[in-house]
Write an enzyme that holds these catalytic residues in place. Structure first.
Site, PDB file in Angstrom:
ATOM      1  N   ARG A  79      -0.413 -54.553 -19.045  1.00  0.00           N
ATOM      2  CA  ARG A  79      -1.788 -54.491 -18.534  1.00  0.00           C
ATOM      3  C   ARG A  79      -2.490 -55.829 -18.689  1.00  0.00           C
ATOM      4  NH1 ARG A  79      -5.685 -49.865 -20.876  1.00  0.00           N
ATOM      5  NH2 ARG A  79      -5.589 -51.226 -22.702  1.00  0.00           N
ATOM      6  N   LYS A 117      -8.847 -55.139 -17.877  1.00  0.00           N
ATOM      7  CA  LYS A 117      -9.561 -55.147 -19.151  1.00  0.00           C
ATOM      8  C   LYS A 117     -10.120 -56.549 -19.384  1.00  0.00           C
ATOM      9  CE  LYS A 117      -9.138 -52.888 -23.645  1.00  0.00           C
ATOM     10  NZ  LYS A 117     -10.111 -51.833 -23.353  1.00  0.00           N
TER      11      LYS A 117
END
Length: 366
Positions: free
Chosen positions: A103, A205
């Protein structure tokens, strides 16, 4: 047992055997808050001249940057969050760090930053946790060692463009529960603001997403609410997520309903993905991942609601209140409902080694 070599911070490549045991820090493990407490070592690695350098541990927990560094002007910053903890058998482990590595790579590409190699990410996590083994809370304390990898633009930038130098770091800190109420159901409200634009950066993120949530978050807290629920910014009809967690629902048939975004603006939570697997493969639940209209929530179609993420695993939501909104989840009004309770217990039992999880989920560090 292997321990860090204190004489070579930032440069050492391994650990030296020592005869003196690394004793746990003298902390009140059962009463830790969710706050920063510097541990002994951090990890640091710089990107210069088009390559990532060797990297290693450091005892320095401060950064010195140019006033022209790209992080200050164009917000090239990404981060991750995961935890190390003591399993029931005494091993120090962490949970699915490969997904955090993946991620973070996706986040880096979206912000024109050089991805930190995924294999090196996992090894860096292991290295910094080993070095701070004395800070990993004991089993049964309810506390964990929070791990925060992050990357910032350190190169000088005046014009609007990506920087040419970056720093990847990991710090760790022992923490208690994110929500102090434990299994007590929280009350949330509906934000008047948007968290992320359609086809924007809501699915990565990055600090910039969380900066957008600070003002409405403070307003919610001042009004007595634990969190904000954000609706899709394009139509304001679909449930997306809260300021710091994904949302789960249970319908009247006992099915787990997982909101999806038509414009890819929900963060792909590792905890959420893990809970979906637990629900299907361990609890035999029907899991439906689809866009969820807020109208369904208002109509009382759901009997349980929970917020899921690394820090809290699942926090039960008992009520949603806002102007013209008064929703109560009947099976989880005061504490977690039966489905959320089973989901959380099963996942935490896998993490603790009480239940055997899928291959690669629990990674032994020490």
């Amino acid at each position: 047992m292997l321990y860090p070599c204190p004489s070579h911070p930032c440069k050492h490549k391994g650990f030296h055997k020592e005869t003196i045991p690394m004793e746990k820090k003298n902390l009140d493990w059962g009463n830790l808050g969710f706050a920063y407490m510097p541990a002994d070592y951090s990890y640091v690695c710089n990107y210069r001249n088009g390559v990532w350098e060797e990297g290693g541990l450091t005892t320095e927990h401060s950064l010195t940057l140019s006033e022209c560094a790209g992080i200050f002007h164009y917000c090239q910053e990404i981060f991750e969050g995961l935890k190390a903890y003591t399993a029931e058998n005494g091993d120090i482990v962490c949970f699915r760090p490969d997904l955090n590595a993946q991620r973070m790579g996706d986040s880096a590409q979206r912000l024109c930053m050089p991805p930190f190699p995924e294999d090196r990410f996992v090894e860096a996590v292991k290295e910094v946790v080993r070095a701070n083994a004395a800070w990993v809370p004991p089993f049964g304390s309810g506390a964990t060692l929070y791990i925060r990898p992050f990357m910032i633009a350190t190169g000088n930038v005046i014009g609007v463009k990506p920087a040419d130098e970056y720093q990847f770091r990991i710090f760790v800190t022992p923490v208690g529960p994110y929500f102090k109420g434990g299994d007590t159901a929280i009350t949330i409200t509906v934000a008047d603001y948007d968290r992320a634009a359609p086809h924007g950066t809501g699915n990565i993120k990055a600090g910039l997403n969380y900066a957008m949530s600070l003002y409405p978050g403070e307003k919610a807290h001042a009004a007595g609410y634990s969190e904000n629920l954000y609706l899709d910014s394009q139509t304001r009809t679909y449930v997306e997520e809260t300021g710091g967690a994904n949302v789960l629902f249970v319908d009247k048939q006992g099915d787990l309903i997982v909101p999806q975004s038509a414009t890819d603006s929900i963060l792909p939570s590792i905890t959420r993905r893990s809970l979906v697997t637990v629900a299907k493969d361990y609890l035999g639940l029907t899991v439906i991942e689809r866009p969820v209209k807020f109208e369904e929530v208002l109509n009382g179609d759901f009997v349980e609601c929970g917020l899921c993420g690394t820090a809290a695993v699942i926090s039960p939501v008992g009520h949603i209140e806002a102007e013209g909104v008064d929703v109560t989840f009947p099976d989880g009004t005061e504490t977690s409902g039966p489905v959320m309770k089973k989901l959380r217990a099963t996942l935490t039992d896998i993490q603790a080694g009480k239940i055997e999880g899928p291959d690669g989920w629990v990674v032994k560090i020490l």
